[in-house]
Design a protein around this motif. Structure first.
Motif, short mmCIF file in Angstrom:
data_model
loop_
_atom_site.label_atom_id
_atom_site.label_comp_id
_atom_site.label_asym_id
_atom_site.label_seq_id
_atom_site.Cartn_x
_atom_site.Cartn_y
_atom_site.Cartn_z
N THR A 1 43.46 55.75 93.77
CA THR A 1 43.75 56.83 94.27
C THR A 1 42.57 57.45 94.69
N VAL A 2 42.85 57.93 96.13
CA VAL A 2 41.10 58.99 97.10
C VAL A 2 42.61 59.67 97.83
N LYS A 3 41.68 61.08 97.23
CA LYS A 3 42.71 62.67 98.32
C LYS A 3 42.11 62.47 99.96
N SER A 4 42.82 62.70 100.63
CA SER A 4 42.00 62.25 101.71
C SER A 4 41.43 63.50 102.15
N GLU A 5 40.13 63.70 103.01
CA GLU A 5 39.18 64.63 103.51
C GLU A 5 37.71 64.30 102.47
N ILE A 6 38.15 64.37 100.97
CA ILE A 6 37.59 64.72 100.02
C ILE A 6 36.55 64.02 99.68
N GLY A 7 37.05 62.27 99.59
CA GLY A 7 35.75 60.98 99.18
C GLY A 7 36.15 61.43 97.42
N ARG A 8 35.37 59.93 97.41
CA ARG A 8 35.07 59.76 95.79
C ARG A 8 33.95 58.33 95.77
N LYS A 9 33.80 58.50 94.34
CA LYS A 9 32.64 57.53 94.57
C LYS A 9 33.09 55.94 93.62
N PHE A 10 32.45 55.42 93.27
CA PHE A 10 33.46 54.46 92.46
C PHE A 10 31.84 53.95 91.46
N PRO A 11 31.74 53.34 91.01
CA PRO A 11 32.41 53.64 89.57
C PRO A 11 32.77 54.87 89.44
N ARG A 12 33.34 55.58 88.30
CA ARG A 12 33.48 57.45 87.90
C ARG A 12 31.47 58.65 88.65
N GLN A 13 31.67 59.32 88.38
CA GLN A 13 30.79 60.09 88.45
C GLN A 13 28.76 59.73 87.56
N GLY A 14 28.35 59.42 88.10
CA GLY A 14 27.46 59.66 87.22
C GLY A 14 26.87 57.64 86.37
N SER A 15 27.95 57.08 87.03
CA SER A 15 27.83 55.63 86.75
C SER A 15 27.46 55.17 87.65
N ALA A 16 27.42 53.30 87.81
CA ALA A 16 26.83 52.44 88.91
C ALA A 16 27.08 51.66 88.21
N TYR A 17 27.77 50.16 89.47
CA TYR A 17 27.91 48.94 89.40
C TYR A 17 26.50 48.35 88.94
N SER A 18 26.16 47.35 88.37
CA SER A 18 24.47 46.54 88.43
C SER A 18 24.72 45.56 88.01
N PRO A 19 24.80 44.34 88.54
CA PRO A 19 25.00 43.31 88.79
C PRO A 19 23.44 42.81 88.11
N ASP A 20 24.19 41.44 87.31
CA ASP A 20 22.71 41.62 86.27
C ASP A 20 22.06 40.67 86.89
N GLY A 21 21.80 39.06 87.51
CA GLY A 21 22.25 38.25 87.99
C GLY A 21 22.25 36.68 87.34
N ILE A 22 22.43 36.69 86.90
CA ILE A 22 23.09 35.40 86.06
C ILE A 22 23.68 34.52 87.65
N ASP A 23 24.83 35.52 87.80
CA ASP A 23 25.27 33.74 88.91
C ASP A 23 24.60 34.12 90.29
N GLY A 24 23.20 35.17 90.46
CA GLY A 24 22.59 35.13 91.84
C GLY A 24 22.40 35.20 92.72
N ALA A 25 24.67 35.54 93.16
CA ALA A 25 25.64 35.84 94.33
C ALA A 25 26.61 36.82 93.76
N GLU A 26 26.59 37.94 94.57
CA GLU A 26 27.89 38.82 94.57
C GLU A 26 28.48 38.58 95.58
N THR A 27 30.08 39.32 95.70
CA THR A 27 30.53 39.35 96.90
C THR A 27 31.04 40.75 96.05
N ILE A 28 31.29 41.69 97.53
CA ILE A 28 31.97 43.11 96.70
C ILE A 28 33.43 43.29 98.02
N VAL A 29 34.31 42.90 97.76
CA VAL A 29 35.68 43.13 99.20
C VAL A 29 35.77 45.02 98.89
N ILE A 30 36.10 45.76 99.23
CA ILE A 30 36.59 47.15 100.10
C ILE A 30 37.44 47.42 100.31
#
Length: 201
Positions: A90-119
């Protein structure tokens, strides 16, 4: 020009403007994108981009109304919903949200060579997506069939098709300046954006 002609011209202009006014009011709008952090530098991800193992991805979503967000990640190992927990959808209107949670990040390991993200940003809870990933990761083929249907339903308008005056919300003091780098996308009830990454080790 006579008064009657002036009135006629004004009436024509007014009638022509009505469809756009009505259409723009019906649109569901949101700012969304991905920030790439690499070697102490940041940039906005392109739809097709190249990253290096260890680069960090942070997803930004700011809708104009309270919304639901689903972040789907695909690679050679399968397809998974990165934010499976209901409280992360869930995301509140006009406030915005980052994913993952604050202070974290997604970091692909490169094993698969290709990553697709659909928002996927939706006004309403999407029970089909929730059910699809209720047991965890699924086969890519199963997701692709659903993805095509979702993309068709989203009726997405790209930022380049929108008028300049269709912005919403304002800048908050102390807010992450990356929000200002994102442009508005719009759809009738759902917005989707797909990012494809070539990951180098």
């Amino acid at each position: 020009m006579s008064n009657s002609i002036k009135i006629l011209v004004l009436m024509v202009v007014f009638q022509l403007s009505l469809p756009f006014v009505t259409y723009s009011q019906e649109l569901f709008k949101a700012k969304l994108g991905i920030k790439i952090k690499a070697n102490n530098e940041t940039r906005r991800a392109k739809a097709i981009d190249r990253i290096i193992k260890g680069d960090k991805l942070i997803i930004y979503v700011k809708p104009e109304v309270d919304s639901y967000v689903y972040i789907v990640n695909s690679n050679n190992s399968g397809t998974s919903l990165l934010n499976r927990k209901p409280e992360d959808q869930t995301v509140k209107s006009e406030i915005g949200r980052k994913f993952p949670r604050q202070g974290s990040a997604y970091s692909p390991d490169g094993i698969d060579g290709a990553e697709t993200i659909v928002i996927i940003v939706s006004k309403d809870k999407n029970e089909k997506i929730i059910k699809l990933f209720s047991q965890g990761a699924i086969l890519n083929e199963k997701w692709l069939a659903s993805e095509r249907e979702i993309m068709k339903t989203s009726s997405l308008l790209s930022p380049f098709e929108l008028q300049d005056d269709m912005e919403f919300g304002g800048s908050l003091r102390g807010a992450d300046p990356f929000w200002n780098k994102l442009r508005v996308s719009a759809g009738k009830a759902m917005i989707t954006q797909k990012f494809e990454f070539d990951v180098k080790k």
